[in-house]
Design a protein around this motif. Structure first.
Motif, PDB file in Angstrom:
ATOM      1  N   UNK A 120       0.828  -1.210   0.000  1.00  0.00           N
ATOM      2  CA  UNK A 120       0.000   0.000   0.000  1.00  0.00           C
ATOM      3  C   UNK A 120       0.862   1.260   0.000  1.00  0.00           C
ATOM      4  N   UNK A 121       1.824   1.327   0.929  1.00  0.00           N
ATOM      5  CA  UNK A 121       2.604   2.556   1.064  1.00  0.00           C
ATOM      6  C   UNK A 121       3.635   2.732  -0.053  1.00  0.00           C
ATOM      7  N   UNK A 122       3.826   1.711  -0.880  1.00  0.00           N
ATOM      8  CA  UNK A 122       4.705   1.885  -2.032  1.00  0.00           C
ATOM      9  C   UNK A 122       4.013   2.631  -3.166  1.00  0.00           C
ATOM     10  N   UNK A 123       2.688   2.795  -3.064  1.00  0.00           N
ATOM     11  CA  UNK A 123       1.928   3.525  -4.078  1.00  0.00           C
ATOM     12  C   UNK A 123       2.119   5.027  -3.877  1.00  0.00           C
ATOM     13  N   UNK A 124       2.383   5.741  -4.945  1.00  0.00           N
ATOM     14  CA  UNK A 124       2.651   7.170  -4.820  1.00  0.00           C
ATOM     15  C   UNK A 124       1.455   7.948  -4.277  1.00  0.00           C
ATOM     16  N   UNK A 125       0.238   7.450  -4.518  1.00  0.00           N
ATOM     17  CA  UNK A 125      -0.951   8.171  -4.052  1.00  0.00           C
ATOM     18  C   UNK A 125      -1.373   7.777  -2.640  1.00  0.00           C
ATOM     19  N   UNK A 126      -0.671   6.866  -2.003  1.00  0.00           N
ATOM     20  CA  UNK A 126      -1.051   6.421  -0.660  1.00  0.00           C
ATOM     21  C   UNK A 126      -1.008   7.574   0.334  1.00  0.00           C
ATOM     22  N   UNK A 127      -0.052   8.464   0.178  1.00  0.00           N
ATOM     23  CA  UNK A 127       0.049   9.594   1.096  1.00  0.00           C
ATOM     24  C   UNK A 127      -1.167  10.499   1.033  1.00  0.00           C
ATOM     25  N   UNK A 128      -1.716  10.677  -0.171  1.00  0.00           N
ATOM     26  CA  UNK A 128      -2.902  11.522  -0.310  1.00  0.00           C
ATOM     27  C   UNK A 128      -4.090  10.893   0.409  1.00  0.00           C
TER      28      UNK A 128
ATOM     29  N   UNK B 248      -4.011   8.838   2.971  1.00  0.00           N
ATOM     30  CA  UNK B 248      -3.776   8.968   4.413  1.00  0.00           C
ATOM     31  C   UNK B 248      -4.071  10.395   4.866  1.00  0.00           C
ATOM     32  N   UNK B 249      -3.592  11.371   4.111  1.00  0.00           N
ATOM     33  CA  UNK B 249      -3.833  12.762   4.475  1.00  0.00           C
ATOM     34  C   UNK B 249      -5.308  13.111   4.509  1.00  0.00           C
ATOM     35  N   UNK B 250      -6.062  12.639   3.527  1.00  0.00           N
ATOM     36  CA  UNK B 250      -7.502  12.912   3.493  1.00  0.00           C
ATOM     37  C   UNK B 250      -8.232  12.232   4.649  1.00  0.00           C
ATOM     38  N   UNK B 251      -7.816  11.010   4.969  1.00  0.00           N
ATOM     39  CA  UNK B 251      -8.442  10.314   6.097  1.00  0.00           C
ATOM     40  C   UNK B 251      -8.167  11.048   7.404  1.00  0.00           C
TER      41      UNK B 251
ATOM     42  N   UNK C 137      -7.272  18.098  11.863  1.00  0.00           N
ATOM     43  CA  UNK C 137      -7.733  18.489  10.531  1.00  0.00           C
ATOM     44  C   UNK C 137      -6.665  19.286   9.786  1.00  0.00           C
ATOM     45  N   UNK C 138      -6.040  20.225  10.487  1.00  0.00           N
ATOM     46  CA  UNK C 138      -4.982  21.026   9.868  1.00  0.00           C
ATOM     47  C   UNK C 138      -3.805  20.134   9.479  1.00  0.00           C
ATOM     48  N   UNK C 139      -3.454  19.213  10.376  1.00  0.00           N
ATOM     49  CA  UNK C 139      -2.363  18.276  10.065  1.00  0.00           C
ATOM     50  C   UNK C 139      -2.686  17.468   8.818  1.00  0.00           C
ATOM     51  N   UNK C 140      -3.928  16.972   8.718  1.00  0.00           N
ATOM     52  CA  UNK C 140      -4.333  16.210   7.542  1.00  0.00           C
ATOM     53  C   UNK C 140      -4.260  17.025   6.269  1.00  0.00           C
TER      54      UNK C 140
ATOM     55  N   UNK D 237       0.011  15.810  -2.588  1.00  0.00           N
ATOM     56  CA  UNK D 237      -0.314  16.333  -3.922  1.00  0.00           C
ATOM     57  C   UNK D 237       0.939  16.863  -4.617  1.00  0.00           C
ATOM     58  N   UNK D 238       1.785  17.523  -3.861  1.00  0.00           N
ATOM     59  CA  UNK D 238       3.046  18.017  -4.420  1.00  0.00           C
ATOM     60  C   UNK D 238       3.898  16.845  -4.916  1.00  0.00           C
TER      61      UNK D 238
END
Length: 394
Positions: A14-22, A24-27, A52-55, A63-64
């Motif tokens: 899961x965490x090897x996917x480039x979009x996994x961070x997005x 996690x951040x949204x959750x 919320x701010x951290x997310x 996204x960057x």
């Protein structure tokens, strides 16, 4: 696979996917917003707002990261072929004609991409068929199934060569951990290997005795780097430059720095590397260690003449080894080169030039090319060559 191993594999995938961070951040942002809106106490409301701010910050970093990956991928297309090996694709760059020569497969140290051996590849492709490939999760290859094991990766290379139409038998040239892989590939597919040249290869003894001690800090750093990459921190100039230096970027890599830095900025690179080291340390008996395991395949191991003083100091100060533990470790290190020599009835040991170290394939590439030529001559004629300028022990 054990349940802990299975769970680690799922998390790594899961965490090897480039979009996994997005995701996690949204959750995290969503959880914070719900807590903020439903809180009935100022402490709960403040906590929810902070989450919320951290997310939101994590999502912005993710996204960057996605933007930079997409832009870099368009600017740096794979120079070779992308070949399906089942559930994912691997990258292979094969150039030159074998003719009367011996085709060569280069395997970089660590879990590095094939590009790290390009300075040797570009010199030999004028003489024979020369092949670079990216192991799953490195370079242009997609992340493969986890955990990453040497037997699994040897099978993936076998399928990659078949699908790409590359014909052996090959001279395997592997540096460091890539040397361990090369010896194992020769053991699992001897019909495809005509010779093995090991460049200060990671000794199997190191895995059976000190695998976790040796690789533990590296695996920990790789996992932290993967998380940083997911949220855009892998693109920091300092992080990229440090990663490039760790991968051995020198004058030999002029013009290739961007791809090597892209490699360092992707989570799959670090997690695949961490998984490969972890499984090697946890399952050392899956690896080739038996005397005579390679039959009579010509094999030469070149070891670096490094001083161990710095390593002794590191073991004592950072890892808190006792004098007895250090003594036992170095007793094993003194014997470890013989493990590779004994794998083949035609095994021999050579020494890299004085003044070089573990990275001698980059410090003195001419020395490596001499040994490649000698191995090719040995394979064609059946007569052992000289030592390429280094001391030879048979």
């Amino acid at each position: 696979m054990t349940h802990p191993g299975r769970y680690k594999g799922i998390l790594c995938a899961f965490f090897s996917l480039d979009w996994a961070g997005l995701l996690v951040g949204l959750l995290v942002a969503g959880f914070g917003m719900v807590t903020f809106q439903t809180g009935d106490h100022w402490g709960t409301i403040a906590f929810g707002g902070l989450i919320a701010v951290t997310g939101c910050i994590l999502s912005a970093g993710a996204l960057y990261h996605l933007f930079r990956v997409r832009r870099s991928a368009k600017r740096l297309p794979p120079p070779g072929q992308m070949i399906s090996v089942g559930s994912f694709e691997m990258h292979i760059l094969a150039e030159g004609e074998a003719g009367d020569g011996v085709p060569i497969i280069w395997v970089a140290g660590g879990h590095g991409q094939g590009l790290l051996m390009h300075h040797l590849h570009r010199r030999m492709k004028e003489e024979t068929r020369s092949i670079l490939f990216d192991r799953a999760g490195s370079g242009w290859s997609q992340a493969g199934p986890f955990p990453r094991t040497i037997p699994r990766e040897a099978d993936e290379l076998f399928r990659l060569l078949q699908s790409a139409g590359e014909k052996g038998r090959f001279l395997m040239v592997g540096h460091s951990f890539g040397g361990l892989f090369s010896a194992n590939f020769a053991h699992m597919h001897p019909e495809l290997v005509s010779g093995v040249l090991l460049l200060d290869a990671t000794p199997p003894w190191n895995l059976t005795y000190a695998g976790n001690m040796s690789f533990g800090p590296i695996r920990s750093a790789a996992r932290k780097a993967a998380l940083a990459c997911l949220f855009g921190l892998g693109w920091r100039r300092r992080a990229m430059d440090q990663g490039a230096m760790e991968l051995g970027v020198t004058k030999e890599f002029a013009g290739m720095e961007d791809q090597i830095r892209l490699e360092h900025a992707r989570p799959r690179t670090h997690l695949s590397s961490s998984s490969a080291l972890w499984t090697a340390a946890q399952s050392p008996f899956d690896l080739v260690v038996g005397e005579g395991a390679l039959g009579d395949i010509p094999l030469r191991e070149i070891i670096a003449p490094e001083s161990h003083d710095a390593l002794r100091e590191q073991l004592a100060s950072e890892l808190r080894f006792s004098e007895r533990q250090i003594g036992n470790l170095f007793d094993g290190l003194a014997l470890s080169p013989q493990e590779y020599v004994r794998l083949s009835a035609q095994g021999e040991l050579a020494h890299a030039p004085e003044g070089t170290g573990h990275m001698f394939p980059y410090e003195d590439p001419d020395f490596v090319i001499k040994h490649v030529h000698e191995m090719m001559s040995w394979i064609r004629s059946g007569v052992r060559g000289g030592a390429g300028g280094g001391q030879l022990e048979i």
